[in-house]
Design a protein around this motif. Structure first.
Motif, PDB file in Angstrom:
ATOM      1  N   GLY A  24       6.328  15.169   7.493  1.00  0.00           N
ATOM      2  CA  GLY A  24       5.778  16.462   6.530  1.00  0.00           C
ATOM      3  C   GLY A  24       5.094  15.942   5.270  1.00  0.00           C
ATOM      4  O   GLY A  24       4.674  17.414   5.216  1.00  0.00           O
ATOM      5  N   THR A  25       4.295  15.076   6.038  1.00  0.00           N
ATOM      6  CA  THR A  25       2.642  15.019   5.577  1.00  0.00           C
ATOM      7  C   THR A  25       2.284  15.232   6.384  1.00  0.00           C
ATOM      8  O   THR A  25       1.325  16.755   6.065  1.00  0.00           O
ATOM      9  CB  THR A  25       2.189  13.129   5.801  1.00  0.00           C
ATOM     10  OG1 THR A  25       3.221  12.371   4.939  1.00  0.00           O
ATOM     11  CG2 THR A  25       1.403  13.129   5.346  1.00  0.00           C
ATOM     12  N   ALA A  26       2.048  15.354   7.595  1.00  0.00           N
ATOM     13  CA  ALA A  26       0.997  16.578   8.245  1.00  0.00           C
ATOM     14  C   ALA A  26       1.341  17.961   8.571  1.00  0.00           C
ATOM     15  O   ALA A  26       0.383  18.599   7.928  1.00  0.00           O
ATOM     16  CB  ALA A  26       1.793  16.187   9.722  1.00  0.00           C
ATOM     17  N   TYR A  27       2.956  18.029   7.746  1.00  0.00           N
ATOM     18  CA  TYR A  27       2.525  20.013   7.875  1.00  0.00           C
ATOM     19  C   TYR A  27       2.415  20.090   6.352  1.00  0.00           C
ATOM     20  O   TYR A  27       1.532  21.756   6.251  1.00  0.00           O
ATOM     21  CB  TYR A  27       4.192  19.969   7.324  1.00  0.00           C
ATOM     22  CG  TYR A  27       4.612  21.508   7.982  1.00  0.00           C
ATOM     23  CD1 TYR A  27       4.253  22.401   8.505  1.00  0.00           C
ATOM     24  CD2 TYR A  27       5.325  21.975   6.331  1.00  0.00           C
ATOM     25  CE1 TYR A  27       4.653  23.968   8.593  1.00  0.00           C
ATOM     26  CE2 TYR A  27       4.908  23.501   6.875  1.00  0.00           C
ATOM     27  CZ  TYR A  27       5.090  24.641   7.667  1.00  0.00           C
ATOM     28  OH  TYR A  27       5.254  26.044   6.968  1.00  0.00           O
ATOM     29  N   ALA A  28       2.431  19.081   5.255  1.00  0.00           N
ATOM     30  CA  ALA A  28       1.716  19.769   4.325  1.00  0.00           C
ATOM     31  C   ALA A  28       0.190  19.665   3.783  1.00  0.00           C
ATOM     32  O   ALA A  28      -0.145  20.838   3.402  1.00  0.00           O
ATOM     33  CB  ALA A  28       2.571  18.607   2.698  1.00  0.00           C
ATOM     34  N   VAL A  29      -0.181  18.835   4.875  1.00  0.00           N
ATOM     35  CA  VAL A  29      -1.822  18.806   4.830  1.00  0.00           C
ATOM     36  C   VAL A  29      -1.982  20.175   5.410  1.00  0.00           C
ATOM     37  O   VAL A  29      -3.262  21.055   4.537  1.00  0.00           O
ATOM     38  CB  VAL A  29      -2.118  17.591   5.117  1.00  0.00           C
ATOM     39  CG1 VAL A  29      -3.876  17.700   5.504  1.00  0.00           C
ATOM     40  CG2 VAL A  29      -1.720  16.005   4.329  1.00  0.00           C
ATOM     41  N   TRP A  30      -1.305  20.412   6.343  1.00  0.00           N
ATOM     42  CA  TRP A  30      -1.671  21.742   7.889  1.00  0.00           C
ATOM     43  C   TRP A  30      -1.377  22.744   7.038  1.00  0.00           C
ATOM     44  O   TRP A  30      -2.853  23.941   6.967  1.00  0.00           O
ATOM     45  CB  TRP A  30      -1.329  21.365   9.124  1.00  0.00           C
ATOM     46  CG  TRP A  30      -1.099  22.859   9.548  1.00  0.00           C
ATOM     47  CD1 TRP A  30      -2.371  23.304  10.393  1.00  0.00           C
ATOM     48  CD2 TRP A  30      -0.224  23.829   9.825  1.00  0.00           C
ATOM     49  NE1 TRP A  30      -1.955  23.815  11.134  1.00  0.00           N
ATOM     50  CE2 TRP A  30      -0.980  24.468  10.484  1.00  0.00           C
ATOM     51  CE3 TRP A  30       1.180  24.357   8.976  1.00  0.00           C
ATOM     52  CZ2 TRP A  30      -0.690  25.896  11.219  1.00  0.00           C
ATOM     53  CZ3 TRP A  30       1.594  25.493   9.711  1.00  0.00           C
ATOM     54  CH2 TRP A  30       1.324  26.061  10.809  1.00  0.00           C
ATOM     55  N   THR A  31      -0.622  22.983   5.704  1.00  0.00           N
ATOM     56  CA  THR A  31      -0.167  24.278   4.818  1.00  0.00           C
ATOM     57  C   THR A  31      -1.722  24.412   3.790  1.00  0.00           C
ATOM     58  O   THR A  31      -1.855  25.380   3.175  1.00  0.00           O
ATOM     59  CB  THR A  31       1.056  24.301   4.813  1.00  0.00           C
ATOM     60  OG1 THR A  31       2.058  23.364   3.918  1.00  0.00           O
ATOM     61  CG2 THR A  31       2.625  24.947   5.654  1.00  0.00           C
ATOM     62  N   GLY A  32      -2.491  23.263   3.297  1.00  0.00           N
ATOM     63  CA  GLY A  32      -2.566  22.927   2.424  1.00  0.00           C
ATOM     64  C   GLY A  32      -3.681  23.222   2.699  1.00  0.00           C
ATOM     65  O   GLY A  32      -4.414  24.296   2.101  1.00  0.00           O
ATOM     66  N   ILE A  33      -4.801  22.856   3.933  1.00  0.00           N
ATOM     67  CA  ILE A  33      -6.139  23.093   4.801  1.00  0.00           C
ATOM     68  C   ILE A  33      -5.990  24.956   4.606  1.00  0.00           C
ATOM     69  O   ILE A  33      -6.337  25.567   4.602  1.00  0.00           O
ATOM     70  CB  ILE A  33      -6.117  22.604   5.520  1.00  0.00           C
ATOM     71  CG1 ILE A  33      -6.196  20.829   5.588  1.00  0.00           C
ATOM     72  CG2 ILE A  33      -7.513  23.040   6.829  1.00  0.00           C
ATOM     73  CD1 ILE A  33      -6.457  20.282   6.717  1.00  0.00           C
ATOM     74  N   GLY A  34      -4.420  25.150   5.336  1.00  0.00           N
ATOM     75  CA  GLY A  34      -4.704  26.588   5.170  1.00  0.00           C
ATOM     76  C   GLY A  34      -4.929  27.032   3.741  1.00  0.00           C
ATOM     77  O   GLY A  34      -5.305  28.595   4.413  1.00  0.00           O
ATOM     78  N   ALA A  35      -4.147  26.769   3.266  1.00  0.00           N
ATOM     79  CA  ALA A  35      -3.719  28.016   2.493  1.00  0.00           C
ATOM     80  C   ALA A  35      -5.562  28.214   1.190  1.00  0.00           C
ATOM     81  O   ALA A  35      -5.816  28.774   1.472  1.00  0.00           O
ATOM     82  CB  ALA A  35      -3.007  27.349   0.770  1.00  0.00           C
TER      83      ALA A  35
END
Length: 108
Positions: A59-70
């Motif tokens: 959950g944390t990794a995916y949120a950070v990954w998408t946040g960096i991408g966004a």
């Protein structure tokens, strides 16, 4: 090390979004090159995301990954694709950055 891998995966997410934007703007063989770049960056991003999630909470990794991408994609849009940079857009991007940093600090 896993956080560095995750950040690099997020940067490749920005790269594949940028390639997609350039693909949309071009035609012919140039478009093909941008599409190949998109596929390469997408593949690298996903492989690195999988590697990072082996040791970080999904959950944390995916949120950070998408946040960096966004955040990165919005910045690419502003600086490369000349998209608007009004107050509210920058305000909400800033809150997204704060959320990403917060997730990093509360991750186990």
């Amino acid at each position: 090390m896993n956080w560095i891998i995750l950040i690099i995966a997020g940067l490749f997410e920005v790269a594949f979004a940028a390639c997609l934007g350039k693909f949309k703007e071009t035609s012919g063989s140039t478009a093909t090159y941008w599409f190949i770049g998109f596929l390469i960056c997408l593949t690298i991003s996903m492989i690195l995301l999988v590697k990072a999630t082996q040791n970080l909470p999904i959950g944390t990794a995916y949120a950070v990954w998408t946040g960096i991408g966004a955040v990165g994609t919005v910045l690419v849009g502003i600086f490369i694709f000349k998209e608007p940079a009004d107050f509210w857009r920058l305000f909400f991007i800033t809150t997204l950055i704060a959320s990403i940093i917060g997730l990093k600090f509360v991750a186990s």
